[in-house]
Scaffold this active site. Structure first.
Site, mmCIF file in Angstrom:
data_model
loop_
_atom_site.group_PDB
_atom_site.id
_atom_site.type_symbol
_atom_site.label_atom_id
_atom_site.label_comp_id
_atom_site.label_asym_id
_atom_site.label_seq_id
_atom_site.Cartn_x
_atom_site.Cartn_y
_atom_site.Cartn_z
ATOM 1 N N ALA A 1 14.698 20.999 -43.049
ATOM 2 C CA ALA A 1 13.909 20.670 -41.860
ATOM 3 C C ALA A 1 14.548 19.532 -41.057
ATOM 4 O O ALA A 1 14.510 19.548 -39.828
ATOM 5 C CB ALA A 1 12.489 20.288 -42.266
ATOM 6 N N GLU A 2 15.108 18.569 -41.741
ATOM 7 C CA GLU A 2 15.679 17.398 -41.064
ATOM 8 C C GLU A 2 16.957 17.732 -40.309
ATOM 9 O O GLU A 2 17.137 17.306 -39.183
ATOM 10 C CB GLU A 2 15.971 16.275 -42.073
ATOM 11 C CG GLU A 2 14.743 15.587 -42.610
ATOM 12 C CD GLU A 2 14.062 14.677 -41.608
ATOM 13 O OE1 GLU A 2 14.629 14.392 -40.533
ATOM 14 O OE2 GLU A 2 12.939 14.244 -41.890
ATOM 15 N N SER A 3 17.872 18.449 -40.961
ATOM 16 C CA SER A 3 19.214 18.609 -40.386
ATOM 17 C C SER A 3 19.798 20.003 -40.513
ATOM 18 O O SER A 3 20.929 20.210 -40.072
ATOM 19 C CB SER A 3 20.166 17.628 -41.070
ATOM 20 O OG SER A 3 20.369 18.025 -42.420
ATOM 21 N N TYR B 1 6.060 18.671 -38.662
ATOM 22 C CA TYR B 1 7.026 18.401 -39.733
ATOM 23 C C TYR B 1 6.385 18.630 -41.104
ATOM 24 O O TYR B 1 6.935 19.333 -41.954
ATOM 25 C CB TYR B 1 7.517 16.960 -39.588
ATOM 26 C CG TYR B 1 8.449 16.480 -40.664
ATOM 27 C CD1 TYR B 1 9.796 16.793 -40.647
ATOM 28 C CD2 TYR B 1 7.982 15.663 -41.687
ATOM 29 C CE1 TYR B 1 10.657 16.329 -41.628
ATOM 30 C CE2 TYR B 1 8.832 15.196 -42.668
ATOM 31 C CZ TYR B 1 10.170 15.524 -42.634
ATOM 32 O OH TYR B 1 11.014 15.058 -43.608
ATOM 33 N N GLN C 1 13.074 19.342 -47.201
ATOM 34 C CA GLN C 1 13.229 18.253 -46.231
ATOM 35 C C GLN C 1 14.599 18.297 -45.565
ATOM 36 O O GLN C 1 14.702 18.142 -44.353
ATOM 37 C CB GLN C 1 13.081 16.898 -46.916
ATOM 38 C CG GLN C 1 11.678 16.430 -47.072
ATOM 39 C CD GLN C 1 11.683 15.025 -47.597
ATOM 40 O OE1 GLN C 1 11.910 14.808 -48.778
ATOM 41 N NE2 GLN C 1 11.433 14.084 -46.726
#
Length: 141
Positions: free
Chosen positions: A29-31, A115, A26
């Site tokens: 993928a997020e940042s 996502y 996560q």
């Protein structure tokens, strides 16, 4: 996983009983593991918290990576309990729990579907390594 975040990920995973591989995928993928990331939608920090969600989880500073990772673990624990599956919990993290509750599915939102697929793909690539019990997860583009 950058070494400077491995300890925070491990602590959050243990504290909230959530897979370290899931939290790591996560964050990637997020940042891209950037603790100072900002999205055009207003999400902030390594775990890309929206201000309201950050506040609900006691996260005063979303740019404080260890605190944000702990809050991410807490949120994912809650979403996993609520929805009973990783794909639905991920969809709720991205699109909000109300949208997932409304359809009982990954909502038909292109960004959310991408996502969920991206993180599940990352987990599939890291599964053997993660099962060995370490945080030496290689995320490959």
């Amino acid at each position: 996983v950058p070494a400077r975040f491995a300890g925070a990920i491990s602590r959050a995973a243990q504290r909230w009983n959530v897979s370290a591989a899931l939290l790591s995928a996560q964050l990637y993928a997020e940042s891209g593991f950037n603790p100072f990331a900002r999205s055009p939608a207003g999400a902030q920090g390594i775990a890309q918290f929206m201000p309201g969600t950050a506040g609900a989880y006691g996260l005063a500073n979303p740019f404080d990576a260890p605190s944000a990772i702990d809050a991410q673990g807490h949120l994912m624990r809650d979403l996993l309990r609520q929805f009973g599956s990783v794909p639905l919990a991920l969809a709720a993290y991205n699109a909000g729990p109300a949208r997932v509750r409304a359809c009982g599915c990954v909502p038909p939102i292109q960004e959310t579907q991408g996502y969920v697929a991206r993180i599940l793909g990352l987990l599939g690539g890291a599964g053997d390594i993660a099962a060995a019990g370490g945080l030496e997860i290689r995320l490959v583009r």
